[in-house]
Design a protein around this motif. Structure first.
Motif, PDB file in Angstrom:
ATOM      1  N   ALA A 185      -1.693   9.934  -8.165  1.00  0.00           N
ATOM      2  CA  ALA A 185      -0.957   8.931  -8.702  1.00  0.00           C
ATOM      3  C   ALA A 185      -0.007   8.933  -9.667  1.00  0.00           C
ATOM      4  O   ALA A 185       0.960   8.734  -9.181  1.00  0.00           O
ATOM      5  CB  ALA A 185      -1.686   8.127  -9.246  1.00  0.00           C
ATOM      6  N   GLN A 186      -0.669   9.674 -10.442  1.00  0.00           N
ATOM      7  CA  GLN A 186       1.282  10.031 -11.007  1.00  0.00           C
ATOM      8  C   GLN A 186       1.095  12.144 -11.338  1.00  0.00           C
ATOM      9  O   GLN A 186       0.446  12.678 -11.129  1.00  0.00           O
ATOM     10  CB  GLN A 186       0.715   9.850 -12.483  1.00  0.00           C
ATOM     11  N   PRO A 187       2.533  12.394 -11.254  1.00  0.00           N
ATOM     12  CA  PRO A 187       2.444  13.304 -11.175  1.00  0.00           C
ATOM     13  C   PRO A 187       2.172  14.053 -12.209  1.00  0.00           C
ATOM     14  O   PRO A 187       2.652  13.664 -13.193  1.00  0.00           O
ATOM     15  CB  PRO A 187       4.199  13.719 -10.576  1.00  0.00           C
ATOM     16  N   ARG A 203      -0.505  -4.672   3.303  1.00  0.00           N
ATOM     17  CA  ARG A 203      -1.098  -3.695   2.056  1.00  0.00           C
ATOM     18  C   ARG A 203      -0.949  -2.277   2.208  1.00  0.00           C
ATOM     19  O   ARG A 203      -1.327  -1.857   3.398  1.00  0.00           O
ATOM     20  CB  ARG A 203      -1.746  -3.987   1.422  1.00  0.00           C
ATOM     21  N   ARG A 204      -0.192  -1.059   1.621  1.00  0.00           N
ATOM     22  CA  ARG A 204      -0.604   0.027   1.526  1.00  0.00           C
ATOM     23  C   ARG A 204      -1.529   0.435   0.745  1.00  0.00           C
ATOM     24  O   ARG A 204      -1.453  -0.145  -0.189  1.00  0.00           O
ATOM     25  CB  ARG A 204       0.888   0.687   1.722  1.00  0.00           C
ATOM     26  N   THR A 205      -1.857   1.845   1.022  1.00  0.00           N
ATOM     27  CA  THR A 205      -2.193   2.845  -0.212  1.00  0.00           C
ATOM     28  C   THR A 205      -2.732   4.108  -0.850  1.00  0.00           C
ATOM     29  O   THR A 205      -0.762   4.317   0.612  1.00  0.00           O
ATOM     30  CB  THR A 205      -4.147   2.481   0.338  1.00  0.00           C
ATOM     31  N   PRO A 206      -2.362   3.997  -1.865  1.00  0.00           N
ATOM     32  CA  PRO A 206      -2.061   5.122  -2.662  1.00  0.00           C
ATOM     33  C   PRO A 206      -1.732   6.592  -1.374  1.00  0.00           C
ATOM     34  O   PRO A 206      -3.123   6.327  -0.720  1.00  0.00           O
ATOM     35  CB  PRO A 206      -3.074   5.793  -3.370  1.00  0.00           C
ATOM     36  N   ALA A 207      -1.644   7.015  -1.066  1.00  0.00           N
ATOM     37  CA  ALA A 207      -1.316   8.128  -0.200  1.00  0.00           C
ATOM     38  C   ALA A 207      -2.103  10.004  -0.438  1.00  0.00           C
ATOM     39  O   ALA A 207      -2.232   9.391  -1.327  1.00  0.00           O
ATOM     40  CB  ALA A 207      -0.038   9.201   0.031  1.00  0.00           C
TER      41      ALA A 207
END
Lengths: 206, 136
Positions: free
Chosen positions: B17-19, B8-12
């Motif tokens: 999360a939303q531009p 699994r990866r996580t948000p950078a």
């Protein structure tokens, strides 16, 4: 295309026209490897005959222009199939099927911006094809559900094993489907919507 | 037989999360049009999404319209998404956005912005979509 005879460009059929009250649209993206059934899924739930939009990308087009004009400049045409569902007289839902392969990821910026969420379509014969796609969605914070398209000759794993293999948190729904069937594809979309709804209720975007 | 495994990866970090695509606030009824600022050199594109709905302001293209513009105007007598315009015109998305930018500047079309996902999605919107899907 020659536009001088543009009277003859076929548009939507009269019955496919949106009402003038249509105010806004939302989108859901279906991602997965080549041949996993994205186009079939779009086609089985769309109310219009699926359409294709294309984009031509060159090296310069993706922000590397130092080889502009050189013989090594390459152009790639990326096609996306999409369909449409009229939700209300004001609201329209668009479904985009996009390739999950790495060389197409540069297209994703515009595509995932503002998308409600995504469906990751997987084929158990080539599970690893979807790994990077899921990672990209996680990095971008795009909520997704996993739909396992049941091909007759594909290995069957218990969903719990697949959840472990895909390293999905308990929250992320994983379902089996047959994307050739409208009801099955619709159920996948409903699973995504219920997941998004639960995220909205708990106020998290995990 | 066990399937292959991934991690699994996580948000950078530092990446929202939303531009920041400013969405029209719900309940603000009023004018659904986004304000487009079209300035700068030729070829500049307005902020157009694949699912921005485009509507011609008049059913008849003006004589000054180029053939491409006229074709686009004839297609969107009823609201049509940019993706559909691209498909019917057999033109890449980027080319269509340039055409639409020109037509917005000339006030020949209206653009209706999509509803974008926000940090906290609007529950009534999600419920409306669910209701619509159930009818399928």
């Amino acid at each position: 295309m020659d536009f001088n005879g543009s009277d003859t460009i076929p548009g939507p059929r009269a019955e496919d026209q949106l009402p003038h009250t249509a105010q806004s649209a939302v989108k859901i993206v279906i991602v997965g490897g080549f041949g996993v059934g994205k186009t079939t899924m779009v086609g089985s739930v769309s109310e219009i005959k699926p359409l294709t939009t294309e984009e031509t990308m060159t090296q310069a087009g993706i922000g590397v222009d130092d080889n502009y004009g050189s013989a090594s400049k390459t152009a790639t045409t990326v096609a996306m199939d999409f369909g449409r569902i009229r939700i209300t007289d004001e609201l329209v839902l668009y479904l985009f099927g996009t390739p999950g392969q790495e060389r197409f990821w540069f297209l994703w910026n515009g595509l995932f911006e503002g998308a409600l969420g995504a469906v990751v379509l997987v084929d158990t014969r080539r599970l690893e094809v979807s790994f990077d796609v899921m990672g990209r969605l996680e990095e971008r914070g795009v909520p997704f559900v996993v739909a396992v398209n049941s091909f007759p000759d594909a290995p069957r794993y218990p969903l719990a094993d697949l959840r472990t293999a895909l390293d999905l948190s308990e929250m992320v729904p994983i379902v089996e489907c047959d994307v050739r069937r409208r009801a099955s594809s619709r159920d996948v979309l409903m699973t995504l919507m219920r997941f998004l709804h639960s995220l909205a209720m708990t106020g998290s975007l995990a | 037989m066990t399937p292959p495994r991934r991690q699994r990866r996580t948000p950078a970090q530092g990446t929202p999360a939303q531009p920041a695509a400013p969405a029209r606030k719900e309940g603000e009824g009023g004018n659904p049009e986004r304000l487009y600022v079209v300035a700068g050199p030729d070829g500049e594109r307005a902020d157009i999404d694949l699912v921005t709905l485009i509507v011609a302001r008049s059913p008849d293209p003006p004589p000054s319209a180029t053939p491409e513009q006229a074709a686009l105007l004839r297609l969107c007598v009823a609201p049509l998404s940019v993706a559909e315009l691209s498909a019917y015109l057999s033109l890449p998305f980027s080319v269509v956005t340039v055409l639409i930018t020109e037509l917005l500047t000339a006030e020949l079309v209206q653009a209706r912005s999509p509803i974008v996902r926000k940090a906290l999605p609007d529950r009534s919107l999600l419920e409306a979509v669910m209701h619509g899907l159930q009818r399928l």
